[in-house]
Motif scaffolding. Sequence first.
Motif, short mmCIF file in Angstrom:
data_model
loop_
_atom_site.label_atom_id
_atom_site.label_comp_id
_atom_site.label_asym_id
_atom_site.label_seq_id
_atom_site.Cartn_x
_atom_site.Cartn_y
_atom_site.Cartn_z
N ARG A 81 -1.87 10.04 -33.96
CA ARG A 81 -0.97 9.00 -33.46
C ARG A 81 -1.18 7.68 -34.19
O ARG A 81 -0.22 7.03 -34.63
N GLY A 82 -2.42 7.27 -34.30
CA GLY A 82 -2.71 6.02 -34.99
C GLY A 82 -2.39 6.10 -36.47
O GLY A 82 -1.89 5.14 -37.07
N LEU A 83 -2.67 7.25 -37.07
CA LEU A 83 -2.38 7.45 -38.49
C LEU A 83 -0.88 7.34 -38.74
O LEU A 83 -0.43 6.64 -39.67
N CYS A 84 -0.08 7.99 -37.89
CA CYS A 84 1.36 7.95 -38.04
C CYS A 84 1.91 6.55 -37.78
O CYS A 84 2.87 6.11 -38.43
N ALA A 85 1.28 5.83 -36.85
CA ALA A 85 1.76 4.49 -36.49
C ALA A 85 1.36 3.42 -37.50
O ALA A 85 1.90 2.30 -37.46
N GLY A 86 0.39 3.71 -38.38
CA GLY A 86 0.05 2.76 -39.42
C GLY A 86 -1.30 2.10 -39.31
O GLY A 86 -1.51 1.02 -39.88
N ILE A 87 -2.28 2.73 -38.64
CA ILE A 87 -3.59 2.08 -38.50
C ILE A 87 -4.26 1.84 -39.84
O ILE A 87 -4.91 0.80 -40.05
N ASP B 209 -4.27 -4.33 -44.69
CA ASP B 209 -3.73 -5.69 -44.61
C ASP B 209 -4.76 -6.68 -44.09
O ASP B 209 -4.88 -7.80 -44.59
N ALA B 210 -5.51 -6.25 -43.05
CA ALA B 210 -6.47 -7.15 -42.42
C ALA B 210 -7.63 -7.51 -43.33
O ALA B 210 -8.26 -8.56 -43.16
N MET B 211 -7.91 -6.67 -44.32
CA MET B 211 -9.04 -6.92 -45.21
C MET B 211 -8.76 -8.07 -46.17
O MET B 211 -9.70 -8.67 -46.70
N GLY B 212 -7.51 -8.37 -46.42
CA GLY B 212 -7.16 -9.58 -47.16
C GLY B 212 -7.42 -9.55 -48.64
O GLY B 212 -7.58 -10.60 -49.26
N VAL B 213 -7.48 -8.35 -49.24
CA VAL B 213 -7.63 -8.24 -50.69
C VAL B 213 -6.57 -7.27 -51.20
O VAL B 213 -5.99 -6.50 -50.43
N SER B 214 -6.32 -7.29 -52.49
CA SER B 214 -5.34 -6.39 -53.07
C SER B 214 -5.77 -4.94 -52.87
O SER B 214 -6.93 -4.60 -53.08
#
Length: 247
Positions: free
Chosen positions: A129-135, A141-146
Amino acid sequence: MCPDFIVPDWPVPDRVKAIVTTRKGGVSGGAYDSFNLASHVGDDPGAVAANRASLRAILPGEPFWLEQVHGTEVVMPETGSGEPAPPAADASCTRQPGAVCVVMTADCLPVLFCDDAGSVVAAAHAGWRGLCAGILERTVDAMGVSPERLHAWLGPAIGPEAFEVGDEVRTAFLREDAGAAAAFAVGKEQGKWLADLYLLARLRLARAGVVRVFGGGFCTYADAERFYSYRRDRVTGRMASLIWLAP
């Protein structure tokens, strides 16, 4: 007894430290034998506390425990935070040395992250569920690096020969990415599919720009001696996947 740990094999900076616990080396009994770290599965609280104390003894700080809800929330830990009120989230990331990110699993996929400079780390809990939802994308994104600067490591999860799902699971993934069809094999019954969590994670990471992905190849369901599996046993313990930056 000495806990049995898996140390990820991936080309990351020396200051990035990570371990994954197994079910071996603790004091829990019965269905939780023996290194259960979860306080919500019915195990004796004293045994869980003793197992957590054994784990804490080798860490630079208290693990930042989460109340995992199969969602996409990513939080930032602080050294010493955690229980009695862990946040409802399925990933954490930090730039703070000594802060320990952790997720617990017993078939779901734990994914550890770091950047190539060793400046930020993260841990994500990726059930289907989390994988499909985009965890995983939310964690990147939260890590803040490319994304091209990131490494990811896939920890012990239920393998592709054991994870049977229904049409609704396959449809949910294909709705997000038609290429996800490659991760589903026809099951033994009509409307059933064998899903490859590892491949699904690799596909999602690649779409997010993370191409340096390591690990995989475990099966928690098949290896009852080393791993807990909720699908196999229902009443069972939880392993922990932990990552931190050396102080």
